[in-house]
Design a protein around this motif. Structure first.
Motif, PDB file in Angstrom:
ATOM      1  N   ASP A  35       0.806  -1.220   0.000  1.00  0.00           N
ATOM      2  CA  ASP A  35       0.000   0.000   0.000  1.00  0.00           C
ATOM      3  C   ASP A  35       0.841   1.273   0.000  1.00  0.00           C
ATOM      4  N   ARG A  36       2.173   1.120  -0.079  1.00  0.00           N
ATOM      5  CA  ARG A  36       3.032   2.304  -0.060  1.00  0.00           C
ATOM      6  C   ARG A  36       4.269   2.134  -0.933  1.00  0.00           C
ATOM      7  N   VAL A  37       4.089   1.517  -2.091  1.00  0.00           N
ATOM      8  CA  VAL A  37       5.247   1.286  -2.959  1.00  0.00           C
ATOM      9  C   VAL A  37       5.802   2.585  -3.538  1.00  0.00           C
ATOM     10  N   GLY A  38       5.037   3.680  -3.425  1.00  0.00           N
ATOM     11  CA  GLY A  38       5.538   4.969  -3.882  1.00  0.00           C
ATOM     12  C   GLY A  38       6.357   5.695  -2.836  1.00  0.00           C
ATOM     13  N   ALA A  39       6.420   5.137  -1.618  1.00  0.00           N
ATOM     14  CA  ALA A  39       7.194   5.770  -0.539  1.00  0.00           C
ATOM     15  C   ALA A  39       8.679   5.512  -0.739  1.00  0.00           C
ATOM     16  N   SER A  40       9.483   6.337  -0.098  1.00  0.00           N
ATOM     17  CA  SER A  40      10.935   6.182  -0.198  1.00  0.00           C
ATOM     18  C   SER A  40      11.390   4.870   0.427  1.00  0.00           C
ATOM     19  N   ALA A  41      12.293   4.194  -0.248  1.00  0.00           N
ATOM     20  CA  ALA A  41      12.861   2.956   0.295  1.00  0.00           C
ATOM     21  C   ALA A  41      13.638   3.214   1.569  1.00  0.00           C
ATOM     22  N   LEU A  42      14.100   4.446   1.749  1.00  0.00           N
ATOM     23  CA  LEU A  42      14.900   4.779   2.922  1.00  0.00           C
ATOM     24  C   LEU A  42      14.049   4.853   4.194  1.00  0.00           C
ATOM     25  N   GLU A  43      12.723   4.818   4.038  1.00  0.00           N
ATOM     26  CA  GLU A  43      11.829   4.819   5.201  1.00  0.00           C
ATOM     27  C   GLU A  43      11.663   3.421   5.794  1.00  0.00           C
ATOM     28  N   LEU A  44      12.107   2.403   5.099  1.00  0.00           N
ATOM     29  CA  LEU A  44      11.955   1.026   5.572  1.00  0.00           C
ATOM     30  C   LEU A  44      12.952   0.735   6.685  1.00  0.00           C
ATOM     31  N   SER A  45      12.638  -0.266   7.505  1.00  0.00           N
ATOM     32  CA  SER A  45      13.581  -0.708   8.534  1.00  0.00           C
ATOM     33  C   SER A  45      14.780  -1.385   7.880  1.00  0.00           C
ATOM     34  N   GLY A  46      15.817  -1.636   8.673  1.00  0.00           N
ATOM     35  CA  GLY A  46      17.015  -2.279   8.126  1.00  0.00           C
ATOM     36  C   GLY A  46      16.716  -3.633   7.519  1.00  0.00           C
ATOM     37  N   GLY A  47      15.930  -4.441   8.217  1.00  0.00           N
ATOM     38  CA  GLY A  47      15.590  -5.759   7.691  1.00  0.00           C
ATOM     39  C   GLY A  47      14.758  -5.670   6.427  1.00  0.00           C
ATOM     40  N   GLN A  48      13.819  -4.727   6.403  1.00  0.00           N
ATOM     41  CA  GLN A  48      13.010  -4.531   5.194  1.00  0.00           C
ATOM     42  C   GLN A  48      13.864  -4.047   4.038  1.00  0.00           C
ATOM     43  N   GLN A  49      14.815  -3.168   4.314  1.00  0.00           N
ATOM     44  CA  GLN A  49      15.696  -2.688   3.256  1.00  0.00           C
ATOM     45  C   GLN A  49      16.511  -3.833   2.662  1.00  0.00           C
ATOM     46  N   GLN A  50      16.958  -4.763   3.505  1.00  0.00           N
ATOM     47  CA  GLN A  50      17.738  -5.881   2.984  1.00  0.00           C
ATOM     48  C   GLN A  50      16.864  -6.790   2.133  1.00  0.00           C
ATOM     49  N   ARG A  51      15.616  -7.004   2.556  1.00  0.00           N
ATOM     50  CA  ARG A  51      14.708  -7.810   1.723  1.00  0.00           C
ATOM     51  C   ARG A  51      14.327  -7.057   0.446  1.00  0.00           C
ATOM     52  N   LEU A  52      14.284  -5.722   0.514  1.00  0.00           N
ATOM     53  CA  LEU A  52      14.058  -4.942  -0.709  1.00  0.00           C
ATOM     54  C   LEU A  52      15.212  -5.151  -1.690  1.00  0.00           C
ATOM     55  N   CYS A  53      16.422  -5.218  -1.180  1.00  0.00           N
ATOM     56  CA  CYS A  53      17.571  -5.472  -2.061  1.00  0.00           C
ATOM     57  C   CYS A  53      17.466  -6.853  -2.699  1.00  0.00           C
ATOM     58  N   ILE A  54      16.929  -7.819  -1.966  1.00  0.00           N
ATOM     59  CA  ILE A  54      16.683  -9.139  -2.553  1.00  0.00           C
ATOM     60  C   ILE A  54      15.621  -9.026  -3.644  1.00  0.00           C
ATOM     61  N   ALA A  55      14.537  -8.281  -3.369  1.00  0.00           N
ATOM     62  CA  ALA A  55      13.489  -8.086  -4.373  1.00  0.00           C
ATOM     63  C   ALA A  55      14.061  -7.417  -5.618  1.00  0.00           C
ATOM     64  N   ARG A  56      14.927  -6.437  -5.428  1.00  0.00           N
ATOM     65  CA  ARG A  56      15.547  -5.755  -6.570  1.00  0.00           C
ATOM     66  C   ARG A  56      16.356  -6.730  -7.407  1.00  0.00           C
ATOM     67  N   ALA A  57      17.075  -7.634  -6.747  1.00  0.00           N
ATOM     68  CA  ALA A  57      17.825  -8.649  -7.481  1.00  0.00           C
ATOM     69  C   ALA A  57      16.886  -9.619  -8.198  1.00  0.00           C
ATOM     70  N   LEU A  58      15.792 -10.015  -7.529  1.00  0.00           N
ATOM     71  CA  LEU A  58      14.859 -10.975  -8.117  1.00  0.00           C
ATOM     72  C   LEU A  58      14.133 -10.410  -9.334  1.00  0.00           C
ATOM     73  N   ALA A  59      13.996  -9.090  -9.405  1.00  0.00           N
ATOM     74  CA  ALA A  59      13.250  -8.471 -10.503  1.00  0.00           C
ATOM     75  C   ALA A  59      13.872  -8.755 -11.861  1.00  0.00           C
ATOM     76  N   SER A  60      15.161  -9.078 -11.882  1.00  0.00           N
ATOM     77  CA  SER A  60      15.829  -9.398 -13.147  1.00  0.00           C
ATOM     78  C   SER A  60      15.803 -10.892 -13.443  1.00  0.00           C
ATOM     79  N   SER A  61      15.021 -11.648 -12.662  1.00  0.00           N
ATOM     80  CA  SER A  61      14.846 -13.097 -12.843  1.00  0.00           C
ATOM     81  C   SER A  61      16.171 -13.844 -12.885  1.00  0.00           C
ATOM     82  N   PRO A  62      17.009 -13.680 -11.852  1.00  0.00           N
ATOM     83  CA  PRO A  62      18.296 -14.370 -11.854  1.00  0.00           C
ATOM     84  C   PRO A  62      18.133 -15.865 -11.612  1.00  0.00           C
ATOM     85  N   GLU A  63      19.073 -16.624 -12.136  1.00  0.00           N
ATOM     86  CA  GLU A  63      19.136 -18.055 -11.827  1.00  0.00           C
ATOM     87  C   GLU A  63      19.849 -18.277 -10.495  1.00  0.00           C
ATOM     88  N   ILE A  64      20.702 -17.304 -10.134  1.00  0.00           N
ATOM     89  CA  ILE A  64      21.586 -17.449  -8.982  1.00  0.00           C
ATOM     90  C   ILE A  64      21.533 -16.180  -8.150  1.00  0.00           C
TER      91      ILE A  64
END
Length: 252
Positions: A140-169
């Motif tokens: 419900d807030r994907v337009g909000a700044s990523a910097l507002e997320l907690s540390g753990g959420q930011q790390q999972r966001l970095c995983i999501a960013r990697a997954l968006a390119s459909s990596p095998e690894i």
């Protein structure tokens, strides 16, 4: 091991006149979590970064031997570096979200790759955030700044960013080192879920973490691969005395 996702053969890596990795022979199976463990300075992160050529820009870097992904040499001149890094995602020790919205962080790679259709981008956004177990927390807030997320959420966001390119690894370099126990548990849960679809290679100093989530573990010491195998077997019945000493906390 038949058809490993990642493999090194006789890999020697160094910087200047110093060898950091010494004839590493490693095969990483597909769609499992493999942990790289060992004391600081043993070469874990250097080995991890070989698979997406992140070492190449460091001063004095050299290598001999083979680094293979799906049997293909990462230094194959016909394999552009950008293409390699789409196939091999990476998450670093410290969360590094861009100073953009959550949405723009996740869709950075697909946008750079030329994906422009809104419906396709929306699908990638939801799929990637779900894969990182973050969708329900931010939908419900994907337009909000990523910097507002907690540390753990930011790390999972970095995983999501990697997954968006459909990596095998997916390569992860101590991704939980700056997280509290609750955020670490959520990250580990995410990685276990991802391993059904993606090959995960994880550098960790946390032996308990390796024991909890890794299917296989490789122990490095002073640039050499001492032992590698199924995690439960290695932790309970290590073949090498050096492995036993490290796993039982006698050094490291």
């Amino acid at each position: 091991m038949n058809d490993p996702a990642l493999q090194t053969r006789g890999l020697v890596v160094g910087f200047g006149g110093t060898e950091v990795l010494k004839r590493i022979e490693l095969a990483v199976p597909r769609r499992q979590i493999t942990a790289l463990v060992g004391p600081s300075g043993c070469g874990k992160s250097t080995l991890l970064r070989c698979f997406n050529r992140m070492n190449d820009h460091l001063a004095g870097f050299f290598h001999r031997g083979d680094v293979l992904i799906g049997g293909r040499d990462v230094y194959d001149a016909g394999w552009p570096l950008e293409s390699l890094r789409f196939e091999v995602g990476m998450v670093f020790q410290k969360a590094n979200p861009f100073p953009l919205s959550i949405r723009d962080n996740v869709l950075f790679g697909p946008t750079i790759a030329g994906v422009g259709q809104r419906s396709v981008l929306d699908e990638i956004l939801e799929r990637s955030l779900r894969g990182a177990q973050l969708w329900d927390e931010v939908k419900d807030r994907v337009g909000a700044s990523a910097l507002e997320l907690s540390g753990g959420q930011q790390q999972r966001l970095c995983i999501a960013r990697a997954l968006a390119s459909s990596p095998e690894i997916l390569l992860l370099d101590e991704p939980a080192s700056a997280l509290d126990p609750i955020a670490t548990a959520k990250l580990e849960e995410t990685l276990v879920e991802l391993a059904a679809e993606v090959t995960v290679l994880l550098v960790t100093h946390n032996m308990q973490q390796a024991g909890r989530i890794a299917h296989r573990t490789a122990f490095l010491y002073l640039g050499e691969l001492v032992e590698e195998g199924e995690t439960t077997t290695m932790f309970n019945r290590p073949k090498e005395k050096l492995t036993e000493d490290y796993l039982t906390g006698r050094f490291g």
